[in-house]
Design a protein around this motif. Structure first.
Motif, PDB file in Angstrom:
ATOM      1  N   MET A   1      87.212  62.887   1.518  1.00  0.00           N
ATOM      2  CA  MET A   1      85.389  61.808   1.895  1.00  0.00           C
ATOM      3  C   MET A   1      84.635  62.125   1.182  1.00  0.00           C
ATOM      4  O   MET A   1      84.222  62.977   1.096  1.00  0.00           O
ATOM      5  CB  MET A   1      85.358  62.186   3.900  1.00  0.00           C
ATOM      6  N   ASN A   2      83.858  60.978   0.752  1.00  0.00           N
ATOM      7  CA  ASN A   2      82.689  60.376  -0.073  1.00  0.00           C
ATOM      8  C   ASN A   2      81.602  60.740   0.439  1.00  0.00           C
ATOM      9  O   ASN A   2      81.454  59.241   1.083  1.00  0.00           O
ATOM     10  CB  ASN A   2      83.009  59.548  -1.083  1.00  0.00           C
ATOM     11  N   TYR A   3      81.094  61.581   0.675  1.00  0.00           N
ATOM     12  CA  TYR A   3      79.624  61.774   2.457  1.00  0.00           C
ATOM     13  C   TYR A   3      78.219  60.502   1.415  1.00  0.00           C
ATOM     14  O   TYR A   3      78.625  60.845  -0.115  1.00  0.00           O
ATOM     15  CB  TYR A   3      79.398  63.000   2.104  1.00  0.00           C
ATOM     16  N   GLN A   4      77.613  59.851   1.935  1.00  0.00           N
ATOM     17  CA  GLN A   4      77.053  59.003   1.392  1.00  0.00           C
ATOM     18  C   GLN A   4      75.451  59.751   2.138  1.00  0.00           C
ATOM     19  O   GLN A   4      75.047  59.585   3.475  1.00  0.00           O
ATOM     20  CB  GLN A   4      76.702  57.529   1.929  1.00  0.00           C
ATOM     21  N   PHE A   5      74.957  61.212   1.691  1.00  0.00           N
ATOM     22  CA  PHE A   5      73.714  61.538   1.908  1.00  0.00           C
ATOM     23  C   PHE A   5      72.280  60.967   2.144  1.00  0.00           C
ATOM     24  O   PHE A   5      71.979  60.249   1.525  1.00  0.00           O
ATOM     25  CB  PHE A   5      73.742  63.019   1.110  1.00  0.00           C
ATOM     26  N   SER A   6      71.920  61.119   3.451  1.00  0.00           N
ATOM     27  CA  SER A   6      70.651  60.894   3.896  1.00  0.00           C
ATOM     28  C   SER A   6      69.468  61.307   2.272  1.00  0.00           C
ATOM     29  O   SER A   6      69.319  62.031   1.804  1.00  0.00           O
ATOM     30  CB  SER A   6      69.646  60.976   4.939  1.00  0.00           C
ATOM     31  N   ASP A   7      68.586  60.149   2.989  1.00  0.00           N
ATOM     32  CA  ASP A   7      67.228  60.002   1.786  1.00  0.00           C
ATOM     33  C   ASP A   7      66.553  61.380   1.833  1.00  0.00           C
ATOM     34  O   ASP A   7      66.457  61.538   0.927  1.00  0.00           O
ATOM     35  CB  ASP A   7      66.394  58.254   1.818  1.00  0.00           C
ATOM     36  N   ARG A   8      66.559  61.620   2.861  1.00  0.00           N
ATOM     37  CA  ARG A   8      64.977  62.485   3.556  1.00  0.00           C
ATOM     38  C   ARG A   8      65.435  64.138   2.947  1.00  0.00           C
ATOM     39  O   ARG A   8      65.473  64.973   2.369  1.00  0.00           O
ATOM     40  CB  ARG A   8      65.338  62.748   5.005  1.00  0.00           C
ATOM     41  N   ILE A   9      67.581  64.043   2.743  1.00  0.00           N
ATOM     42  CA  ILE A   9      67.953  65.342   2.220  1.00  0.00           C
ATOM     43  C   ILE A   9      68.473  65.123   0.624  1.00  0.00           C
ATOM     44  O   ILE A   9      68.861  66.760   0.174  1.00  0.00           O
ATOM     45  CB  ILE A   9      69.506  65.652   3.814  1.00  0.00           C
ATOM     46  N   GLN A  10      69.150  64.024   0.124  1.00  0.00           N
ATOM     47  CA  GLN A  10      69.251  63.780  -1.188  1.00  0.00           C
ATOM     48  C   GLN A  10      68.337  64.787  -1.919  1.00  0.00           C
ATOM     49  O   GLN A  10      69.623  64.872  -3.023  1.00  0.00           O
ATOM     50  CB  GLN A  10      69.429  62.880  -1.664  1.00  0.00           C
ATOM     51  N   GLY A  11      67.809  64.630  -2.128  1.00  0.00           N
ATOM     52  CA  GLY A  11      67.090  64.948  -3.379  1.00  0.00           C
ATOM     53  C   GLY A  11      66.871  66.404  -2.847  1.00  0.00           C
ATOM     54  O   GLY A  11      66.115  67.221  -4.092  1.00  0.00           O
ATOM     55  N   LEU A  12      67.027  67.151  -1.930  1.00  0.00           N
ATOM     56  CA  LEU A  12      66.909  68.703  -1.914  1.00  0.00           C
ATOM     57  C   LEU A  12      67.390  69.711  -2.426  1.00  0.00           C
ATOM     58  O   LEU A  12      68.465  69.531  -2.698  1.00  0.00           O
ATOM     59  CB  LEU A  12      66.437  68.983   0.386  1.00  0.00           C
ATOM     60  N   GLN A  13      66.981  70.644  -2.960  1.00  0.00           N
ATOM     61  CA  GLN A  13      67.934  71.731  -3.462  1.00  0.00           C
ATOM     62  C   GLN A  13      67.776  72.988  -2.859  1.00  0.00           C
ATOM     63  O   GLN A  13      67.246  73.706  -2.159  1.00  0.00           O
ATOM     64  CB  GLN A  13      67.581  71.779  -4.804  1.00  0.00           C
ATOM     65  N   PRO A  14      69.074  73.511  -3.018  1.00  0.00           N
ATOM     66  CA  PRO A  14      69.493  74.850  -2.364  1.00  0.00           C
ATOM     67  C   PRO A  14      67.728  76.060  -2.790  1.00  0.00           C
ATOM     68  O   PRO A  14      67.972  75.972  -3.769  1.00  0.00           O
ATOM     69  CB  PRO A  14      70.572  75.635  -2.881  1.00  0.00           C
ATOM     70  N   SER A  15      66.959  76.869  -1.784  1.00  0.00           N
ATOM     71  CA  SER A  15      66.152  77.704  -2.138  1.00  0.00           C
ATOM     72  C   SER A  15      66.880  78.554  -3.365  1.00  0.00           C
ATOM     73  O   SER A  15      68.031  78.526  -3.067  1.00  0.00           O
ATOM     74  CB  SER A  15      65.306  78.318  -1.219  1.00  0.00           C
ATOM     75  N   VAL A  16      65.858  79.006  -4.348  1.00  0.00           N
ATOM     76  CA  VAL A  16      66.494  79.370  -5.711  1.00  0.00           C
ATOM     77  C   VAL A  16      66.841  81.478  -5.346  1.00  0.00           C
ATOM     78  O   VAL A  16      67.047  81.748  -5.045  1.00  0.00           O
ATOM     79  CB  VAL A  16      65.705  79.229  -6.568  1.00  0.00           C
ATOM     80  N   ILE A  17      65.557  81.348  -4.181  1.00  0.00           N
ATOM     81  CA  ILE A  17      65.422  82.914  -3.518  1.00  0.00           C
ATOM     82  C   ILE A  17      66.971  83.449  -2.498  1.00  0.00           C
ATOM     83  O   ILE A  17      67.156  83.863  -3.009  1.00  0.00           O
ATOM     84  CB  ILE A  17      64.648  82.843  -2.687  1.00  0.00           C
ATOM     85  N   ARG A  18      67.594  82.011  -1.999  1.00  0.00           N
ATOM     86  CA  ARG A  18      68.515  82.473  -1.001  1.00  0.00           C
ATOM     87  C   ARG A  18      69.464  82.540  -2.424  1.00  0.00           C
ATOM     88  O   ARG A  18      70.666  83.293  -1.699  1.00  0.00           O
ATOM     89  CB  ARG A  18      68.705  80.575  -0.303  1.00  0.00           C
ATOM     90  N   GLU A  19      69.069  81.928  -3.325  1.00  0.00           N
ATOM     91  CA  GLU A  19      70.111  81.898  -4.069  1.00  0.00           C
ATOM     92  C   GLU A  19      70.911  83.106  -5.033  1.00  0.00           C
ATOM     93  O   GLU A  19      71.454  83.659  -5.095  1.00  0.00           O
ATOM     94  CB  GLU A  19      70.550  81.187  -5.600  1.00  0.00           C
TER      95      GLU A  19
END
Length: 397
Positions: A1-19
């Motif tokens: 399925m091609n998920y359409q993410f919300s505008d609020r979450i679209q631009g967020l990236q995983p925390s570099v620290i958590r990575e």
């Protein structure tokens, strides 16, 4: 399925620290990238004893639903603790128990900010809070940090220039990532500016009890007579982060909406964890416990600084922290620290965090590295700094 993410979450990236924390699972990697308390600082035996007592004496309360504002006995204990230890709280203040301090930032933004409203932050600042604000599509405005806190002139300019400023977010003690502490003069100035402009200060203080040098500075909240300051504390550094218990001390006028927002988020913070925290702060000698924490962190910080002095190129400068978890090391010319950190963990098996991860603008660059001295053992502090010094020399010196 091609998920359409919300505008609020679209631009967020995983925390570099958590990575980077993923490298902690590799025993061959020495991680100086975490922000965790020292393992030896955890009062494991006491928590185990308290937990057993609670489950033996009052299991249903511990395992049942509870009220969203927080376990009443813990709220009372927190009110007493912050009043006696930090001189925080008036008859117009209330306590809300939250599931870790970051939830406190999320709830305050949820209650006070509309999409596009402005949140003013220290720059650099804690990535978890920055992402919480970004998730509401807030307009983040960074104020450059000086060794004694925000640049007050730049803060005043931003308050005069920006529209719909709703929050000023500040970590007053041993700031993450820089380790800087805001001076008393600047705390007073920030409070006066916030009061003049009708802006709420979010005073985040996860590290205040971990002072191992210098003198305590009163919280901005101690100045608050008009409900300007929302104070956020946590048990993550005092007891254990896995309990996921923090608290907000806020004006009563904020409580009804914060409570509704909390209900929409997770109904309530885990009751067993709340009961553990309440019994700990009510029965354990907190002065002795905190003194023990400070002894551990004083030793680890000094060991890292001594090793940096011995192994790093002399051109690299660092801020000498008076508490907290971090050493902030700055290279005195323009470099790509993101690539350096990525390559160093692959080649030298040592992980550090580029200061770029903490900037308000992700497109900006930072010539600093954040190093954590609390999580690794003494041997790994020394070995990690030796390897990092070698990598720095090979890259730029």
């Amino acid at each position: 399925m091609n998920y359409q993410f919300s505008d609020r979450i679209q631009g967020l990236q995983p925390s570099v620290i958590r990575e980077f924390l993923k490298f902690a699972a590799d025993p061959t990697v020495i991680s100086l990238a975490a922000g965790n308390p020292a393992p030896e600082a955890f009062p494991v035996d006491t928590i185990a004893q308290i937990t057993a007592e609670i489950l033996r004496e009052n299991p249903i309360t511990a395992l049942q639903y509870s009220i969203s504002e927080g376990y009443p006995q813990l709220r009372d204990a927190v009110k007493k603790m912050v009043k006696e230890r930090y001189r925080i709280g008036t008859d117009e203040d209330e306590v809300l128990i939250v599931s870790g301090a970051t939830q406190g930032m999320d709830l305050l933004c949820h209650v006070l900010c509309n999409e596009g409203d402005t949140v003013i932050c220290e720059d650099p600042s804690f990535i978890g809070s920055l992402n919480a604000f970004r998730s509401f599509n807030a307009n983040l405005v960074g104020i450059p940090m000086e060794s004694d806190g925000m640049d007050i002139a730049k803060l005043e300019e931003a308050l005069n220039r920006e529209k719909n400023v709703k929050l000023i977010y500040i970590i007053t003690n041993f700031q993450n990532p820089t380790g800087f502490t805001t001076s008393w003069e600047k705390r007073k100035a920030i409070y006066e500016l916030a009061k003049q402009h009708g802006v709420v200060i979010v005073e985040d203080n996860p590290y205040g009890d971990l002072r191992f040098a210098g003198e305590d500075i009163p919280a901005i909240k101690t100045l608050d007579t008009e409900g300007v300051v929302a104070y956020c504390g946590t048990f993550s550094k005092l007891l254990a982060p896995g309990l996921r218990v923090g608290y907000l001390v806020v004006n009563k006028g904020l409580m009804p909406k914060l409570t509704v927002a909390k209900q929409c988020s997770d109904v309530h913070t885990t009751v067993l964890s709340q009961m553990i925290c309440e019994r700990f702060i009510s029965t354990v000698d907190l002065d002795a416990h905190i003194a023990g924490l400070r002894k551990i962190y004083r030793h680890k910080a000094q060991l890292m600084m001594d090793t940096v002095d011995r192994c790093f190129p002399k051109e690299i400068q660092y801020h000498k922290p008076e508490g907290g978890l971090f050493l902030w090391c700055t290279i005195p010319f323009d470099v790509d620290t993101v690539t350096f950190c990525s390559e160093t963990v692959q080649k030298y098996k040592v992980a550090a965090i580029s200061g770029t991860a903490f900037l308000v603008s992700p497109q900006s660059k930072c010539n600093s590295l954040r190093l954590n001295y609390t999580t690794p053992t003494d041997d790994r502090i020394v070995a990690g700094i030796e390897l990092l010094g070698k990598a720095l020399r090979e890259a730029w010196f």
